[in-house]
Write a protein that holds these residues in place. Sequence first.
Motif: not given
Length: 461
Positions: A93-105
């Motif tokens: 979930a943390a990795e997905e959140a990081r990827k999602l944050k990167l995608a959002n950024d």
Amino acid sequence: MTTSPPQVNGRRRIPVITEWQTLLAPAEEPVATTDTQPEPVVPAVDLVAQAEADAIRTKAYADAEEQRARAEAEAEALRIKAEGDAKAAEIKAAEEARKLKLANDKAQARAIEEQAARDARIAKSNRERAEAERGQQDDERARQEQQQNEAAAEAEVAKAASTWRGYAIAFYAVCAVVALPVQIAAFWDRDAPWLVIAPLMLEGAALVVTKGAAAAVAANRPHWHYRAVAWVFAFIAAGINLKHGLDAFDPATAIGTAFASLAGPGVWDLHEHGRIRRRDGVPTRRERRAAAKAAKETARKQAAEKAEQEAAKTAAEEAAEAAATVLAATRKARFPKVWDHALGLAADLGETTVTEAIWRRAKRDVEGADPGESADTIRMRNTAEIRVEAARIRKSVAAVSKSKNAQRGTHLPPASTKPRPKPIPPRRKRGDSTPFHPAAKRLAADTARRSTTVRINAEEN
């Protein structure tokens, strides 16, 4: 008798009896009595059954303890597995959140860039529109100023023309007043006083014809005959003034009145002449000289450009002829047979030189290939391709050149040279080809596994 711990895992333990004799009551000594009656018989205790029951009970407790320990171990394993799954899920979930944050950024940065580009385009469009509006305003202002200047110039020209017209009419009237007395004196006769009307008629005829010329000019009709008649009347009046002035007066009076008879119509004719040239758009002398100078400059530039183009064309033709000469000499030296055949083809086809079409045909006739190709070049290319193929498969050039097809299946057995009947249609059977080596199988499995792993990682990313 052995002693067991009183508690196991926090619970009371059932004692295990190993010596059953200790449970028996001590035997009592017989007491002699006087009573002769028999005592009642006490039933004996079954010690074997009691021992088996204790053993069964002990085994049941042992099994229960073993099951409890196994259940606790399984529960501990499940707990550890659950904790591991939860931790893995948390990490995922943390990795997905990081990827999602990167995608959002990235999306936010892209949106910011797009917004900045949109703002830049809007600002550029606004600047261009403002510049266009300022340009239109400047053009409108310049047009208005030009119109105002033209209107002022036209007003000034009209004012000057009106002034010039008034002065011409006034001068014509003054000249008529100066010339009429001498003409009246010339026609005066006491016996025929009505003859004094002749000078008035003569001057009036000249004035009327001059007005007719002005009307013809305004109506854009021929005017030369009106002006000619007006000049005839003016010369008649001038002749009368000159003749009578010399006879009756002094030469000064004669010449002055004759000049007055010509000056008035002459000045008015000058006025009409200028109006005619303005109406017809005839350029002035200065404009004609400027136009002639511009035409002469244009002709000079055109002549210079034409001379330059002719010089460039001549240089290009000379360069082409020199290049053709060098090419012909080179072809003659490098391909003598083809050149001789090309000369024969050119003579046969009626050409004075060897053209590209004739050279191509001669090349195909002699060497069997188009220009740029020959048996030697094809052979050299094939040899080079064989060397490149040998370098790719890490074999010698001789091994590759001997094989007819380097891509054939090397695992198949060599074909038999003996003729054998072929079934119709051909049939395949098990074992008709050599199986693959186990190492090859392992390598294929490892390659498949790696490709699957790479695909899964690519899909997750």
